[in-house]
Every structure is written in C-alpha cells, then in structure tokens.
Design a protein around this motif. Structure first.
Motif, mmCIF file in Angstrom:
data_model
loop_
_atom_site.group_PDB
_atom_site.id
_atom_site.type_symbol
_atom_site.label_atom_id
_atom_site.label_comp_id
_atom_site.label_asym_id
_atom_site.label_seq_id
_atom_site.Cartn_x
_atom_site.Cartn_y
_atom_site.Cartn_z
ATOM 1 N N ALA B 50 0.832 -1.204 0.000
ATOM 2 C CA ALA B 50 0.000 0.000 0.000
ATOM 3 C C ALA B 50 0.864 1.250 0.000
ATOM 4 C CB ALA B 50 -0.921 -0.002 1.208
ATOM 5 N N ARG B 104 -0.917 8.923 5.962
ATOM 6 C CA ARG B 104 -0.159 8.296 4.889
ATOM 7 C C ARG B 104 1.289 8.757 4.928
ATOM 8 N NH1 ARG B 104 -4.143 6.261 5.105
ATOM 9 N NH2 ARG B 104 -5.784 5.888 3.600
ATOM 10 N N VAL B 187 -4.245 1.746 -3.061
ATOM 11 C CA VAL B 187 -4.027 2.760 -2.032
ATOM 12 C C VAL B 187 -2.727 3.484 -2.323
ATOM 13 C CG1 VAL B 187 -3.566 3.143 0.432
ATOM 14 C CG2 VAL B 187 -5.323 1.514 -0.279
ATOM 15 N N LYS B 188 -1.772 2.711 -2.822
ATOM 16 C CA LYS B 188 -0.464 3.281 -3.081
ATOM 17 C C LYS B 188 -0.515 4.269 -4.242
ATOM 18 C CE LYS B 188 4.117 1.643 -4.435
ATOM 19 N NZ LYS B 188 4.925 0.434 -4.480
ATOM 20 N N GLU B 191 -5.377 6.482 -4.670
ATOM 21 C CA GLU B 191 -6.270 6.265 -3.546
ATOM 22 C C GLU B 191 -7.664 6.844 -3.801
ATOM 23 O OE1 GLU B 191 -4.557 7.071 0.192
ATOM 24 O OE2 GLU B 191 -6.493 7.080 1.211
ATOM 25 N N THR B 192 -7.702 8.028 -4.392
ATOM 26 C CA THR B 192 -8.984 8.689 -4.560
ATOM 27 C C THR B 192 -9.887 7.924 -5.520
ATOM 28 O OG1 THR B 192 -7.693 10.663 -4.304
ATOM 29 C CG2 THR B 192 -9.994 10.951 -4.779
ATOM 30 N N GLU B 195 -11.722 5.297 -3.864
ATOM 31 C CA GLU B 195 -12.888 5.761 -3.113
ATOM 32 C C GLU B 195 -14.052 6.062 -4.049
ATOM 33 O OE1 GLU B 195 -12.124 8.280 0.185
ATOM 34 O OE2 GLU B 195 -11.130 6.484 0.976
ATOM 35 N N ALA B 201 -10.736 3.346 1.339
ATOM 36 C CA ALA B 201 -9.303 3.068 1.392
ATOM 37 C C ALA B 201 -8.842 2.819 2.815
ATOM 38 C CB ALA B 201 -8.538 4.238 0.790
ATOM 39 N N ARG B 202 -9.468 3.563 3.736
ATOM 40 C CA ARG B 202 -9.036 3.434 5.116
ATOM 41 C C ARG B 202 -9.248 2.017 5.636
ATOM 42 N NH1 ARG B 202 -11.354 6.934 9.997
ATOM 43 N NH2 ARG B 202 -10.181 5.652 11.472
ATOM 44 N N ARG C 308 -4.649 15.746 -2.920
ATOM 45 C CA ARG C 308 -4.709 14.292 -3.076
ATOM 46 C C ARG C 308 -4.560 13.935 -4.546
ATOM 47 N NH1 ARG C 308 -9.682 11.959 0.046
ATOM 48 N NH2 ARG C 308 -8.340 10.147 0.196
#
Lengths: 390, 313, 310
Positions: B50, B104, B187-188, B191-192, B195, B201-202, C308
C-alpha cells in the motif's frame, strides 16, 4: 564502554599466561564477542561459541540482561560459564546453578558498602536524594539503600527520587531540581557516559558545594572527569579495585599490572579490568585444581565446574572466594575524593576496605530481606579509614 | 512465477533449513529467529504494497513477546500461547490502526514510530512489572502438552517456526490475490479513484494493518520462546527498522522474499559479527545500500531476473 | 494554599529555564531535518549521525587545539567552524546519493538514509571509540549566572541560559530572513513547493538542493557541537536524537521552520515540567505531545494538507 578496557586487560593477561606456558601446558585462545546488539543476538552468539567454536569456558557478560539470559543456557548446555562483570543478585538468589559462577561480588555489597561508609564518615545527615539510571541496578540499588538506611539510621528524609532514562546525557533539569531542594546527600549509582555527564554538569553548576555526592561506581569515571570532580565526595569501585589500594595482598602484582596496563593503553586500570583479571585468575586456579584432582588429565566440563565450587583465588588486590551457590565474596573499597599533584584527576583518601562477609547476604538469603535485619551496632564494626599516603 | 514453482522453492528452502540445523546445531537457533522475523516481515510487506512503511511494528513484536513471557507461567503450552499472543497483538493493531490508518506516508511511519517508542519507554519504566531493561525470563513451554528436553525444544521451536512461516506465507499469498489485497496497491497509486469506486481506502489499509500486527505478533512469540528472554530493546525503533530492512533486502515482490531476506540478514549478521566484530553494523548498512542501488527488487527480484534470463519466454 | 502556588510557580519558572535550553538543542537538529525534507522530500535518518559526528568533531578538535595552546574562549567560535566543516564534508556526498534515489519509491529513499545511518554509526565508533568524549571549555569560559529562587539563588551556566537559546533564535531569524527575503531563499521555497515548476523557471534545482542539504547537515552538526560541552558523547546518541527530532518535525508539520521552533519549545518545556511534577512521564512526553497534536491536526501544527492524487 567497559568492554574495551576489559578486553585490553584480557589480551594482556592471556598473553602473559601463554608466554609462561599456558594453563597445564595448554595455550589459551580467547574469542571476543560484542554483546552490544542485544539479548537475542547474544544468546545466538553464546550458542555459536559453545556448539560451533567449542570453547571450554565462557566469560559473560557486562549487561545483567545477557547474564540472566545465558545462565540457564549454560546449565542446559553444561558448559562452565563465568559471570565476570554483571552483578544482579537475582541470578543466584532466584535459581540454583552448577555450571555458572560469579568471580566478583554482587549488587548487595556494592550498595551496602557505600551506605556504611557514608554513615561512618558523615553520620549526621538528615536529607537524601537519589538520581539513578532507570534500569534494574538503578532501581534495585535504591531499594536496597533505603531498606538498609531505614534500619541503620531511621528518620532520614528522602527529598526527591529521580530516575532519568538509561543513556541520558542532559541532566540540567534534574540538577536544577537538586539545587533547589538542597539535600545533604545525593546518591548517584550510575556509570559510564551518564555519570561523566552528570559530574560535569553538576560541577559547572556548583552542586558539589551544596550536597555530598555518593557514587558507588565513581571509580570508573575518575580519570575521565579529571578536575571537574571536587574533593570530599564519596566513591566506590564495585569491589576492592583501586590501583592505589592501601593494603594489597601482593603489592608487586598490583603495581606490575597497573604499570603494564598504563603503558599499553595510556589509562589507569578501572574496575572492569580488575573483574576481567579475576575471571582469568579464577579460571587458571580452577584448571590447576581440576588437573591435580585428575593427576594431570585434562578435566571435562563437569570436573572443571566442580573445581569452581568453594574456590579461593587471588585477585589483583586480595582474595576472592566462590561460595557453594556460585556467588563470589569479595572485599569492597570505599574512599573520598582527594587532590594530589601526582595525578591529573582525583584519587581516593580515607579509604575503608569492607570485608566481603560483612556486606554480602549469606547463602540462601534474599538480599532485600537480609538488609532489613541489619542492626545499627554493625556500624561499630566498620574498619578505620586509611588516609592516602603519597 | 507459477504457484507450483513457488511452492517447490518453499519446500526446498524448508528442507535446506532443516538440513542446515541438523548439520550445524548452533544455526538452528539463528534460523528459527530468521523464520520468526520472516513472518513479521510478511506483515511489513502487506503495508509496503500500500506504499506505507511502518517504523513501529516492533511494538507488536515486543507486545506479543512480553505476552508470551507473562503468559508462559499460566498457559505453558506453545500451541495455545502462539495464537493467543498473536490475537492480542492483532487487537492492539486494531485499536492503533483505527487511529493511524487515517495517515499516509511519512506521518504514518512516524506515528507508528512514536507509539512503539512510547511502548518501549513503558516497558523500561514499569520495572516492577517488566523488570525494566534487564528484561524477563521466559519459562520453558510444552508442545501440545508434551514437555521436551532442551534439544527437543529447540527442534520443536524450529518446526513451529516453519509451520508458521508456511501458514502465514500461504495466507498472505491468498490475501494479496483477494479484492482486499489487490486494493492495497490502489491505495499506493490512486487512492482517490479507489474511493470513487466505493471502496473505503481506510478500511483496506486497516485490514492489512491488523493482519500485519498479527503476523508481527506471531514472529514475536517465536522470538520470545526461542530466545527465552525478552527485553524492551525488542520494541526500540531500530528493531522496526530492521524489519523494514529485511523486507527490502528480500524484495517486496513475493511471499518468499521476506524469508529469503531474513535468512540472509541473520546469517550476514552472525558471520559479520564473528568476522568484523567492530563494524558488523557498517557491513549490514553497506549491503542494504548496495541492494537498494543495484537490485531494488531485493534478493527475490534478483533471483527472478536470473531465472527469467536463463529461460527466455 | 497560596504558599503552594508561590512555591510551584517558582519551580515552574526554573523548569521553563531548563525547558528553553533543551528546546534550543532539539530545535537545531529538527530545523535542519525539516529543511532537508523540504527540498528532497525524504526524512533523513542519517541526520542523527550528523548530529553525533558534529558533536564528536567539535569536542575532539577543541581538545586537540586547547592542548596546543589555543585560548579557552576560542572554543566557542570553534563550535561553529567545526560544524560548518562537518556539513561541508559530509553533506555533498550524502546529498549526491540521495539525489540518485529521486523518483524512486519513498520507502527506498528512507531506507537509503537508514543504511547510511548504520554505516555512519559504526564509522563514528571506529573513529572515536566508545569512551565518552567531552570538552567543556565553552561552558567554563562563560561561568554561571545566579537565578534568584526565593531566599536562595540557583546557579545556571551562562552557556545553557544564553548561548543555547541565543544560537537557536539567531538560526531561526537567519533562516526566516533568508527564506523570505533573499533570492536564494525564494529559490529554496520554489524547489520545496514544486521542483518541476521551479526547474521550468530556470532555477538550478540541483544546486539549491545541494546547498540546502549541506546547510541542513551543518545545522545538525551544530546541534551536536552545541550539546558537546555539556553532555557526554557516547555511541547511540545519534539514534536517540533522531527519534526526538522526528517527533518535533511531525508535530510541527513538514517543511515548517517556525513550527519546528514552537514544537521544540513545547516538547522541551513538557519534558522539563515532567521532571518536576511527573518524572515517570519524562521520556514519553514528546511522543504524547506529537500524538495529541496529530489527532487534532493530522498534518501537524503548521502543515498544509497536500493535494490528493487522483
């Protein structure tokens, strides 16, 4: 820290033994192992030494944790093992071993002798503080100190107890607090860089003018802190280890060793060197006894171990006896720092050598309980101090 | 590499471990520790997938090791202690993971580091319970109710370590192939997007975190029961660093990497300590540096590259 | 009741004095670490070794020169000179190595610094041995200052009370000035914020990074040099210093200079208060502060949220 001078002492003494023919005609080959990386590594190395290098005897270790870990292992692998420098009294008070021996005293005399010396030299103090490293010796020594103090001189008030973390190098806050509280006596049983730093910082801020410091391991820092340490403070040496011992059993032995070591390393031998010498002398003596018992035949592990029980062997300054529980009994020297033109650092005066039996808990007794049974009349049995004679 | 080839390699590795331990008795202990660390490093591998690196997993290793040290007097059987202490570590991982999975990168690493340092300090401070820096002795344990000789005990620990290694290796392999596992690499990188697709992701990270804590715990118990002595140094940040070191040394590409890395690490360490006692740490650092610079895939990646060259597709 | 307040108030005053000086030494290390993170985006674990080496270098050169007739006062400026030399010698090769790693995974970059840390730890042991090294000439030169404490007066060293916080404040001021008011400082900020864009504007990002890194290394060395007269230099101080500065930097927010000062102050004060009122907590205070801050502000006190990636 203590490993390096002890290593140098070991190399020097083993060279001497080998030059004079070895032990029973057999040369000694030392293998040095660093205990720095921690207990798991140490245990692995212990196994390697015994099972792969097939050493005849192991000297372990400076850290009590390493000793606690390897003692049961020594018993399991049935290989004679000498605890040459760690002093936790727990080893022989909580367990029984046939292959593990300690060629020095344990924690109890190392803290009781300083207390007795303090009571003899400065009997009227009413307040005390402690600043010890936060690990078992620091905590245990304070527990033993207070237990004995409560029976030998009830009514002393403890004004502060501080246990900065092991390896701390900045004590300015602790010193401020001690300066503000003004205890008459401060116990500091730490050693190494911690003690050096404390002495320097305390000296810069004139703490030594306000309180009497009691430093049971101070001998090992004397040369390094030089003139930072003022005269009039109490120093111990974890045994009767002092290169200017007032009454060594064999003055020539101590003098030659001190001189040879100083020539080789540029420093005066400190207590770890004495401890290493004791481990080596004990081993030599035990082999001689075991060889004689077997009419010259090389002893096996069990026979060698048997020779250590009840062994009496010479140290650089006196005689040490290994009791039937494996614990060594040795005298304790205490002294007060003193100015001398001959040395660039403080030396000791008003030295008292406490007999080992007087300050060590008897076989089978738990130190803390034994200390609580002490009687104030024992103060009358303390030998008279001997001043330094140039 | 096919699943079967990997299995064959793993079996060969296990055979080599057993053979070595039989031929060179003192290596038995070293290899047991290496396998234990390998199991813990598997957990680090999950987090690396991740893109997260924890400089604090020694916390779980040490927690489980101390659980084993305390528990061994009450529950003296290895086969019970192992999962129990692992579960305790996982529970701690859940509690802490709920907090750190919000972070992160550097913050993730540093928070883990800080918490493990707090734990380290607690182990040192509460000397009445933990005996401070001197540590605790771990009593001998039984195996399925059978008390063994010292010799038998060390063999049994090696077997336990091997079984744990196989079990956890297989589990992590399956996990990585599952949706929860493959979401880790998302996730790595993106990540967005993850989602947007409705995957929290969490939670993905949290699940991996708890699993990694469990694996570190299992490793910790094996370390404690083979060393038979635990000290706070197990929780110091350099121990965590060592785990990450092994992960990179072995290579993050496959589940065999951690074990390869751990074995290489432990063997280098004991031999470096025997050869260059003064500079073993320097030797290890140099090895790590060379691996990162010239073989970023680690030992496992190197092996794969070699195999691929020999057998052109 | 009021007596209790008076006494504890006075203790609080003493604790603050100690807290300020310990904050000053932590700040020196943390601010260098933060600066380096800004331009290279990597948390340099070897920064702790630079601290240790800076301390050793300062102590041994001053011992060497004092033994050869250097006047004692010269030991003070020598601290600065020797740290600049350490930064100048060790900074560039380390920076070179780290720059090789740019574009690699963050984890690998971090590990390179970890490997460097391991190498430098042993290197330092090989050069200076394990015996504690100390040269307290700078402290001795300046003497002590008596701080009134009720009817009593507590001696503090002038070095602790004036030099440490003075140098830290000066560093803070100079850094703030350079970063805000000078062209080179703006180049640093530009590289910190967006390396690519800065390059596109014609900034020699490589040179900026090199100089900033060396400056950061020198600051770490200066931190060690400043600590060397009062503390004992022993193996392992690098490792304990770096974790502490990590805590400071993470509390402050990455890349924040003033933030590092404030959080170093909080942590220094917290620790010395703990010595007076809850000695058991002293060691964990920095981490507790950090965890508490990050709970409320995940990006640190002064950090800004990163955009992000989508």
């Amino acid at each position: 820290m203590f490993g390096v001078p002890a290593n140098q002492a070991a190399e020097m003494l083993i060279e001497e033994i080998n030059a004079s023919g070895g032990i029973g005609g057999v040369k000694v080959r030392p293998i040095f192992v660093d205990e720095g990386p921690g207990v798991a590594h140490f245990v692995g190395e212990y196994r390697r030494l015994v099972q792969s290098e097939k050493v005849d005897i192991v000297f372990a270790a400076i850290s009590s944790a390493d000793c606690l870990a390897c003692a049961p292992l020594a018993e399991e692998l049935k290989r004679p093992t000498i605890l040459w420098d760690c002093s936790t009294q727990r080893i022989f008070e909580e367990n029984r071993y046939d292959y593990v021996f300690r060629t020095i005293g344990n924690s109890t005399p190392e803290i009781l002798a300083p207390l007795l010396y303090l009571l003899k030299m400065k009997p009227d103090f009413k307040t005390v503080s402690v600043i010890n490293q936060d690990y078992v010796w620091g905590r245990d020594s304070w527990a033993m100190f207070t237990a004995a103090l409560n029976v030998l001189k009830p009514g002393v008030r403890v004004v502060s107890e501080m246990f900065p973390k092991f390896g701390a190098t900045d004590f300015s806050t602790e010193i401020t607090r001690l300066l503000a509280l003004r205890p008459e006596v401060i116990l500091n049983a730490s050693w190494g860089g911690d003690l050096d730093a404390f002495i320097r910082q305390a000296s810069d801020r004139r703490l030594f003018e306000r309180s009497t410091l009691v430093m049971p391991l101070g001998e090992s820092s004397l040369e390094r802190v030089g003139k930072s340490l003022p005269p009039g403070h109490i120093i111990g040496a974890r045994g009767d280890h002092w290169f200017l011992h007032p009454k060594p059993a064999d003055p020539k032995l101590l003098a030659t060793f001190t001189e040879a070591f100083h020539r080789r390393t540029g420093i005066y031998p400190i207590y770890p060197c004495h401890h290493m010498a004791q481990a080596i002398f004990a081993t030599k003596k035990a082999y001689e006894i075991a060889l004689a018992r077997k009419n010259g035949g090389w002893p096996n592990d069990a026979e060698l171990a048997a020779a250590f029980k009840g062994l009496e062997f010479p140290s650089l300054t006196g005689t040490v006896r290994i009791r039937e529980d494996g614990q060594g009994v040795q005298d304790m020297i205490m002294g007060t720092t003193h100015l001398s033109d001959r040395y660039a650092f403080r030396i000791l005066t008003d030295m008292i050598v406490f007999p080992g039996e007087m300050v060590t808990a008897p076989v089978g007794q738990v130190s803390l309980d034994w200390l609580r049974t002490l009687k104030p009349e024992m103060l009358g049995r303390i030998p008279q101090p001997v001043p330094f004679k140039a | 590499m096919s699943r079967r080839a990997e299995l064959v390699l793993a079996l060969l590795g296990a055979a080599a471990v057993v053979l070595l331990s039989w031929a060179v008795p003192w290596l038995r202990f070293v290899l047991t520790i290496a396998l234990a660390k390998g199991v813990a490093v598997l957990g680090i591998l999950l987090l690396l997938r991740a893109g997260q690196v924890s400089f604090g997993h020694a916390l779980y290793l040490a927690l489980a090791a101390y659980m084993a040290a305390f528990g061994a007097s009450r529950i003296p059987d290895t086969l019970l202690l192992l999962p129990l202490a692992g579960i305790v570590a996982a529970a701690a991982g859940l509690a802490i993971g709920l907090f750190v999975s919000r972070y992160r990168g550097i913050f993730f690493g540093m928070l883990n580091l800080a918490l493990s340092m707090v734990f380290y300090s607690l182990l040192e401070k509460f000397y009445a319970v933990t005996r401070g820096a001197d540590g605790l002795r771990v009593p001998a344990t039984t195996f399925g109710g059978a008390a063994l000789s010292a010799e038998g005990q060390s063999w049994a620990m090696l077997c336990v370590a091997l079984i744990a290694a196989f079990g956890s290796g297989a589990f992590v392999k399956v996990y990585l192939a599952s949706p929860l596992g493959s979401a880790l690499s998302a996730v790595k990188t993106r990540e967005t997007r993850l989602e947007f697709m409705g995957v929290p992701a969490r939670l993905v990270l949290l699940a991996a975190y708890v699993l990694s804590a469990f694996l570190a715990g299992i490793g910790g118990v094996i370390v404690a029961l083979s060393t038979r002595h635990v000290t706070p140094a197990l929780a110091y940040w350099t121990t965590s660093g060592e785990l990450v070191f092994i992960a990179v040394l072995g290579g993050a590409g496959g589940v065999l990497g951690p074990f390869l890395g751990a074995a290489a690490y432990e063997l280098t360490r004991v031999y470096a300590a025997a050869l260059v006692a003064e500079a073993w740490q320097m030797a290890l650092g140099a090895v790590l540096l060379l691996v990162i610079l010239f073989a970023p895939g680690g030992l496992w990646g190197m092996g794969q590259a070699l195999a691929a060259r020999r057998r052109p597709a | 009741m009021s007596a209790w307040f008076v006494e504890n108030g006075m203790l609080l005053g003493l604790a603050t004095l100690d807290g300020v000086s310990s904050a000053a030494s932590v700040f020196m290390v943390a601010v260098g670490l933060n600066l380096v993170f800004g331009v290279l985006r990597v948390l340099n674990v070897a920064h702790g070794s630079l601290y240790a080496i800076g301390g050793y270098a300062a102590a041994s050169t001053s011992l060497f020169l004092l033994a050869r007739g250097m006047p004692a006062w010269a030991a003070l400026p020598l601290l600065l000179v020797s740290s600049a030399i350490v930064g100048g010698i060790l900074g560039p090769p380390i920076e070179r190595l780290l720059r090789l790693m740019q574009g690699q995974e963050e984890v690998l970059q971090l590990l390179v610094t970890f490997a460097l840390f391991m190498i430098l730890e042993d290197g330092q042991k090989l050069v200076w041995g394990v015996r504690p090294v100390v040269s307290d000439a700078p402290v001795k030169v300046l003497g002590t200052i008596e701080v009134p404490f009720g009817s009593d007066a507590i001696p503090f060293t002038a070095y602790q009370l004036l030099v440490l916080p003075g140098v830290a404040l000066l560093t803070l001021a100079v850094l703030a000035f350079v970063l805000r008011r000078t062209l080179f400082g703006r180049m640093i900020v530009a590289v910190t914020v967006d390396r690519e864009a800065a390059r596109a504007m014609g900034i020699d990002a490589g040179r900026v990074t090199l100089l900033t890194f060396s400056a950061g290394a020198a600051l770490a060395a200066l931190g060690g040099a400043l600590a060397s007269p009062t503390t004992s230099l022993v193996p392992g101080i690098g490792a304990s210093t770096i974790v502490l500065s990590f805590a400071v930097v993470a509390t402050a927010g990455l890349g924040q200079i003033e933030g590092a000062a404030l959080s170093a102050f909080m942590i220094g004060l917290g620790r010395s208060l703990a010595v007076y009122f809850a000695p058991e907590l002293e060691v964990v205070v920095p981490y507790l502060i950090m965890v508490a801050v990050l709970l409320v502000r995940p990006q640190g006190l002064f950090g800004t949220l990163e955009a992000r990636r989508i």
